[in-house]
Design a protein around this motif. Sequence first.
Motif, short mmCIF file in Angstrom:
data_model
loop_
_atom_site.label_atom_id
_atom_site.label_comp_id
_atom_site.label_asym_id
_atom_site.label_seq_id
_atom_site.Cartn_x
_atom_site.Cartn_y
_atom_site.Cartn_z
N ALA A 95 0.82 -1.20 0.00
CA ALA A 95 0.00 0.00 0.00
C ALA A 95 0.86 1.26 0.00
N VAL A 96 2.16 1.09 0.20
CA VAL A 96 3.08 2.23 0.19
C VAL A 96 3.33 2.64 -1.26
N PRO A 97 3.12 3.91 -1.60
CA PRO A 97 3.33 4.32 -2.99
C PRO A 97 4.79 4.19 -3.41
N ILE A 98 4.99 3.61 -4.60
CA ILE A 98 6.33 3.49 -5.19
C ILE A 98 6.40 4.47 -6.35
N LEU A 99 7.18 5.52 -6.19
CA LEU A 99 7.28 6.53 -7.24
C LEU A 99 7.94 5.92 -8.47
N HIS A 100 7.46 6.29 -9.66
CA HIS A 100 7.98 5.72 -10.90
C HIS A 100 8.98 6.69 -11.54
N ILE A 101 10.15 6.19 -11.87
CA ILE A 101 11.23 7.05 -12.37
C ILE A 101 10.87 7.71 -13.70
N VAL A 102 10.10 7.02 -14.56
CA VAL A 102 9.74 7.61 -15.86
C VAL A 102 8.69 8.70 -15.69
N ASP A 103 7.78 8.52 -14.76
CA ASP A 103 6.79 9.57 -14.49
C ASP A 103 7.50 10.85 -14.01
N ALA A 104 8.50 10.68 -13.17
CA ALA A 104 9.26 11.84 -12.68
C ALA A 104 9.96 12.54 -13.83
N LEU A 105 10.51 11.76 -14.75
CA LEU A 105 11.18 12.34 -15.91
C LEU A 105 10.17 13.06 -16.81
N ALA A 106 9.02 12.44 -17.04
CA ALA A 106 8.00 13.06 -17.90
C ALA A 106 7.53 14.38 -17.32
N ASP A 107 7.38 14.45 -16.00
CA ASP A 107 6.99 15.70 -15.35
C ASP A 107 8.05 16.79 -15.61
N ALA A 108 9.33 16.41 -15.51
CA ALA A 108 10.40 17.37 -15.74
C ALA A 108 10.43 17.83 -17.19
N LEU A 211 21.24 16.89 -21.59
CA LEU A 211 21.20 15.68 -20.77
C LEU A 211 20.19 15.84 -19.65
N LEU A 212 19.39 14.82 -19.45
CA LEU A 212 18.42 14.83 -18.36
C LEU A 212 18.62 13.57 -17.53
N ASP A 213 18.72 13.76 -16.24
CA ASP A 213 19.05 12.68 -15.32
C ASP A 213 17.78 12.18 -14.61
N PRO A 214 17.25 11.02 -15.01
CA PRO A 214 16.06 10.49 -14.33
C PRO A 214 16.27 10.24 -12.85
N THR A 215 17.50 9.93 -12.45
CA THR A 215 17.78 9.74 -11.02
C THR A 215 17.52 11.03 -10.26
N ASP A 216 17.93 12.14 -10.85
CA ASP A 216 17.74 13.43 -10.20
C ASP A 216 16.26 13.83 -10.19
N THR A 217 15.56 13.59 -11.30
CA THR A 217 14.13 13.96 -11.31
C THR A 217 13.34 13.08 -10.34
N LEU A 218 13.76 11.81 -10.18
CA LEU A 218 13.12 10.95 -9.18
C LEU A 218 13.40 11.47 -7.77
N ALA A 219 14.63 11.90 -7.53
CA ALA A 219 14.97 12.45 -6.22
C ALA A 219 14.11 13.67 -5.91
N ARG A 220 13.92 14.54 -6.90
CA ARG A 220 13.09 15.73 -6.69
C ARG A 220 11.64 15.34 -6.38
N ALA A 221 11.15 14.33 -7.09
CA ALA A 221 9.78 13.86 -6.84
C ALA A 221 9.65 13.30 -5.43
N CYS A 222 10.67 12.59 -4.98
CA CYS A 222 10.66 12.04 -3.62
C CYS A 222 10.64 13.15 -2.57
N VAL A 223 11.44 14.18 -2.80
CA VAL A 223 11.48 15.30 -1.86
C VAL A 223 10.11 15.96 -1.78
N ARG A 224 9.49 16.20 -2.94
CA ARG A 224 8.16 16.83 -2.94
C ARG A 224 7.16 15.96 -2.20
N SER A 225 7.21 14.65 -2.43
CA SER A 225 6.26 13.75 -1.79
C SER A 225 6.45 13.73 -0.28
#
Length: 235
Positions: A95-108, A211-225
Amino acid sequence: MLGVLGGMGPMATVDFMGKVIRNTPAACDQDHIEMVVCSATSVPDRTAAILDRGCDPLPAMLDALKRLERSGATCIAIPCNTAHHWHGELQARTAVPILHIVDALADALTERGQQGTTIGVLATDGTVRAGIYQRRLAKRGFSCAMPDASGQAEVMRAIRLVKAGDVDAATTILNREAQALVAGGCSQVAMACTEIPLALAAVTGELKPRLLDPTDTLARACVRSCLAVPQRRVA
């Protein structure tokens, strides 16, 4: 509390944690988000499994997921692009949300005004074969382009070099392949394996803003969450 299902590979996990910290607006220790990390290095090779050449990594990832749940994680990130092939199965078991790395990239990409453009993808054979980026980005209105067969073989060689600690040799290869994708019409190039940003961290010149770093966009999404939920404060 952010749970990090890591160890795929270990250096990429440490890199991701650093990006979470750097992307957190903090003036003191207590302003940072809490993290619990499972460096699950025993997870079998994800690309080998997708290519039917190795063991199923799902049981080991589920075991790591359970450990993160028991530790109190309120959201989870997986700093491994290829492991997202099992994102749906993992999410179905918690039930714990798992953030998706591609969704974070698409948002960026949307924030950058890149809608409708072609995105270059440097990734493992497993990520490419599974269509992890192609399918998810297509739903958001983006097209994908990957290196040709010989270029993809070079990308895989570079990823193995990073894992083995030979980052300089990997940098030369990945720089060349990223330049080729840009020359082929890609507006941005996703460094879609968590080892690749380690090799291209020092890139300068015209390629750098592409260059776009999905690891970084995922990190940003995690911080926001995580910052959307009140953090426990300690003295």
